[in-house]
Motif scaffolding. Structure first.
Motif, PDB file in Angstrom:
ATOM      1  N   MET A   1       0.836  -1.202   0.000  1.00  0.00           N
ATOM      2  CA  MET A   1       0.000   0.000   0.000  1.00  0.00           C
ATOM      3  C   MET A   1       0.870   1.252   0.000  1.00  0.00           C
ATOM      4  N   TRP A  54       1.384   1.143  15.627  1.00  0.00           N
ATOM      5  CA  TRP A  54       1.577  -0.284  15.336  1.00  0.00           C
ATOM      6  C   TRP A  54       2.355  -0.455  14.040  1.00  0.00           C
ATOM      7  N   ARG A  55       1.967   0.338  13.024  1.00  0.00           N
ATOM      8  CA  ARG A  55       2.552   0.170  11.692  1.00  0.00           C
ATOM      9  C   ARG A  55       4.003   0.631  11.675  1.00  0.00           C
TER      10      ARG A  55
ATOM     11  N   ASP B  47      -2.066  -0.404   6.143  1.00  0.00           N
ATOM     12  CA  ASP B  47      -2.019  -1.863   6.006  1.00  0.00           C
ATOM     13  C   ASP B  47      -2.814  -2.584   7.084  1.00  0.00           C
ATOM     14  N   ALA B 119       8.738  -0.246   9.151  1.00  0.00           N
ATOM     15  CA  ALA B 119       9.329  -1.543   8.852  1.00  0.00           C
ATOM     16  C   ALA B 119       8.628  -2.108   7.612  1.00  0.00           C
ATOM     17  N   ALA B 120       9.222  -3.121   7.023  1.00  0.00           N
ATOM     18  CA  ALA B 120       8.613  -3.727   5.838  1.00  0.00           C
ATOM     19  C   ALA B 120       7.184  -4.129   6.162  1.00  0.00           C
ATOM     20  N   ALA B 121       6.290  -3.916   5.187  1.00  0.00           N
ATOM     21  CA  ALA B 121       4.870  -4.147   5.430  1.00  0.00           C
ATOM     22  C   ALA B 121       4.644  -5.562   5.944  1.00  0.00           C
ATOM     23  N   PRO B 122       4.122  -5.692   7.150  1.00  0.00           N
ATOM     24  CA  PRO B 122       3.872  -7.032   7.672  1.00  0.00           C
ATOM     25  C   PRO B 122       2.657  -7.628   6.985  1.00  0.00           C
ATOM     26  N   VAL B 124      -0.333  -9.349   7.496  1.00  0.00           N
ATOM     27  CA  VAL B 124      -1.212  -9.750   8.586  1.00  0.00           C
ATOM     28  C   VAL B 124      -2.449 -10.386   7.970  1.00  0.00           C
ATOM     29  N   THR B 125      -2.575 -11.686   8.094  1.00  0.00           N
ATOM     30  CA  THR B 125      -3.781 -12.324   7.593  1.00  0.00           C
ATOM     31  C   THR B 125      -4.816 -12.367   8.708  1.00  0.00           C
TER      32      THR B 125
ATOM     33  N   ASP C 129      -7.803 -10.949   1.632  1.00  0.00           N
ATOM     34  CA  ASP C 129      -7.870 -11.948   2.685  1.00  0.00           C
ATOM     35  C   ASP C 129      -9.170 -11.853   3.466  1.00  0.00           C
TER      36      ASP C 129
END
Lengths: 107, 167, 391
Positions: A1, A54-55, B47, B119-122, B124-125, C129
């Motif tokens: 994104m 969080w992000r 995200d 940080a690199a996009a986690p 998250v499912t 998802d």
């Protein structure tokens, strides 16, 4: 994104502004429902902060901030339901939702 | 910095301001949903897909509808004659402005210490969220469940019509 | 050959997008899909309106529209021209902006739901998802547009219709979500693509659709009831009950805006039927293993049109409910049954692969239906209706 291109400061400032708007609404409006709207805005601003931290935080995979936001959404829904129930009950009793006129402890 | 963020942030803040400034209560509630939708898009930008959709489902689908229902049930859609703002509005505005200036000052002061790039996009499912809810966060989940049940019963009892003579 | 036919739309899209420079390709791909969805479903809407008018006419022993074109086939075009050229009247005291925005919000929100429906193998616009959550989230926004329409018209019939519609949609959204949660529990995913794939297996040539399990069948029945109420279709069409409320929340809409509401209602029907097909009827998978060569999109749209026909049949058959009956039905019958269904789905998952789980799960559901549906509903005496909030 595309979120990665915006620094954290942007989100924090938007959240601070929304919080202040919500606070102003809660403190200045006469209608009890609009006071609740202000409180909802403040809660949402806090949620934005939680998700932004969080992000951008060091451990996004731990999901802490996101979980906090999800729980806060659930609690806010409960708060809105009870708050609006109270407003309806007060309106039935005092025939007004104007907070300036609700200055008696006795029914 | 990117343009979508600015647009959505502006929309959110405008919706929020309209929600507290407009005269007609129903317009306020509708402006509030714009602010909620803008926040949901901001969550998606960060995200946080699940939180964003939950925001739409809970706030636009439930809270906004509750608010408009409450407005109609309390006949609040008519604008009162003696103004919509409380007579202590100046003090309230001053408090809000003070809070915003303190918050803004704190944020701007800490700019050098804030992480500039995330940080690199986690990835998250929903599975991860479910596992976290059932594992690490199971106690908060249970407490929220109890809270929601209590709120449901409480709201029904508070808003229920008191009949004369019975209880 | 059949594999090509199955993927013909996907291949066509790839060919068309391949003509463009590489930088534009992702955007063009999405745009093309959006254009197809926006073109296809209104076309289907025109067909369905004709089918519904003809079908209802047959049920009521009439002939139905037969003047415009052969067998009345051009009737939708005539209707479209009529509604486009009619004068757009906005009541003098109406709230102009909100009155204008309401139909737009409705149509946009309903169109967004189609983005996550898998309409064939590899034929889905966005495979995310949490697509089921997305579907319900945008579905929830339609309630707001209904309220906007009813409130902004400044007409008591509109407002009453909107209040009825919103109350009904909120009440039936809970069982709708709950009956889908059972499917999510069994699949272990909120992704609609994965839900279809989980049902695309065959034993002895018969499919593993969720409707062919006790919990799936009960869930499907609950889902169908809630979906009918959610789309304001008969027998749950109180919000637009002609005998009481003129036309409900869109009484004050005319011309093109009225057509948009009409379109939104039918599109909502399509999207909820598509979701029901995806969740319980195996989406694009074939009903028998030996029919697997038929292109997947034919199955999806075939099932979709079949459920539309059931909608029309139900509309022609059942009388309208009363408001208190509607609410009682939602909260005292459908919701308890869906909650029990969740429990049964859990049992099904943990009882293992034997015949026992069929017996146990079916027994629980039938027993609950007999107790809740038959005995409890019969005990309710039918008296004069009482108003609690609207005095």
């Amino acid at each position: 994104m595309t979120g990665a291109a915006t620094p954290l400061v942007g989100y924090l400032l938007v959240a601070a502004l929304l919080f202040a708007i919500g606070l102003a609404g809660a403190l200045t409006r006469r209608n009890a429902i609009l006071v609740l709207i202000g409180i909802e805005l403040m809660l949402n601003a806090a949620n934005l902060n939680l998700i932004a931290f969080w992000r951008y935080g060091p451990h996004p995979e731990a999901l802490t901030g996101m979980m906090f936001a999800i729980f806060s959404i659930a609690v806010a829904a409960a708060e809105a339901a009870v708050g609006l129930g109270l407003v309806i009950s007060i309106h039935r009793h005092a025939k007004t939702t104007d907070l300036d006129q609700m200055n008696r402890m006795k029914g | 910095m990117n343009i979508p963020f600015y647009l959505i942030a502006a929309l959110t803040v405008l919706g929020g301001s309209a929600a507290v400034l407009l005269k007609n209560t129903v317009h306020c509630a509708l402006a509030l949903t714009i602010a909620f939708a803008g926040l949901a898009v901001l969550f998606l930008q960060l995200d946080a897909q699940f939180a964003g959709f939950a925001q739409i489902l809970v706030y636009i689908g439930a809270v906004a509808i509750l608010v408009v229902f409450a407005i109609l049930l309390t006949r609040g859609s008519e604008t009162p004659k003696d103004g919509v703002f409380s007579h202590t509005w100046l003090a309230g505005l001053a408090v809000a402005a003070a809070v915003f200036s303190v918050l803004g000052w704190a944020v701007l002061q800490s700019v050098p210490g804030l992480p500039y790039t995330p940080a690199a996009a986690p990835i998250v499912t929903v599975n991860d969220i479910g596992k976290a809810l059932m594992g690490r966060y199971v106690l908060p989940l249970e407490i929220v469940a109890v809270l929601l049940t209590a709120a449901l019963i409480g709201a029904v009892i508070v808003a229920m019509h008191e009949k004369e003579g019975t209880k | 050959m059949f594999a090509t036919l199955d993927q013909i739309f996907v291949l066509f899209k790839q060919w068309l997008v391949g003509l463009l420079p590489a930088g534009l390709q992702p955007v063009a791909g999405v745009l093309l899909c959006v254009v197809v969805i926006i073109g296809l479903f209104p076309g289907l809407f025109a067909l369905t309106v004709l089918l519904e008018r003809k079908g209802l006419a047959r049920i009521q022993n009439r002939i139905g529209p037969n003047r415009a074109g052969p067998f009345g086939l051009l009737q939708p075009i005539a209707d479209a021209i009529k509604s486009l050229t009619k004068e757009d009247i906005v009541p003098l005291s109406a709230d102009g902006t909100v009155h204008f925005l309401a139909p737009l919000v409705l149509v946009v929100a309903v169109f967004m739901g189609f983005a996550v429906l898998p309409m064939g193998r590899n034929m889905v616009l966005v495979d995310m998802d949490a697509s089921l959550l997305f579907f319900f989230a945008v579905g929830a926004s339609t309630e707001l547009s209904v309220f906007m329409a009813g409130w902004s018209s400044r007409n008591k019939y509109s407002l009453l219709g909107a209040m009825r519609a919103v109350a009904q949609m909120i009440s039936y959204e809970v069982p709708l979500l709950m009956s889908s949660v059972a499917v999510v529990m069994m699949t272990g995913s909120l992704s609609l693509v994965k839900i279809v794939e989980a049902q695309n297996h065959y034993t002895w040539g018969l499919p593993h659709w969720y409707i062919f399990t006790p919990w799936g069948f009960a869930g499907f029945v609950m889902f169908a009831i809630a979906a009918t109420a959610e789309t304001n279709r008969s027998p749950f069409d109180l919000p637009e009950g002609e005998s009481e409320l003129v036309a409900g929340y869109f009484t004050e809409y005319s011309g093109f805006k009225f057509a948009l509401f009409f379109l939104g209602e039918y599109l909502g029907m399509f999207s909820i039927s598509g979701l029901g097909t995806t969740l319980f009827l195996g989406g694009w998978s074939a009903p028998f293993a030996f029919l697997g060569w038929v292109p997947s999109w034919i199955w999806f749209f075939g099932k979709l049109m079949l459920s539309i026909c059931v909608f029309i049949w139900v509309r022609g058959t059942l009388p309208r409910l009363r408001q208190d009956q509607l609410m009682n039905f939602a909260w005292k019958f459908v919701l308890p049954m869906t909650l029990l269904n969740l429990f049964v789905a859990g049992l099904w998952r943990f009882l293992g692969d034997g015949w026992q789980r069929w017996v146990v799960c079916s027994a629980i559901l039938v027993l609950a239906y007999v107790i809740v549906g038959r005995v409890e509903m019969r005990r309710q005496h039918v008296g004069p209706r009482s108003y609690r909030y609207a005095e």
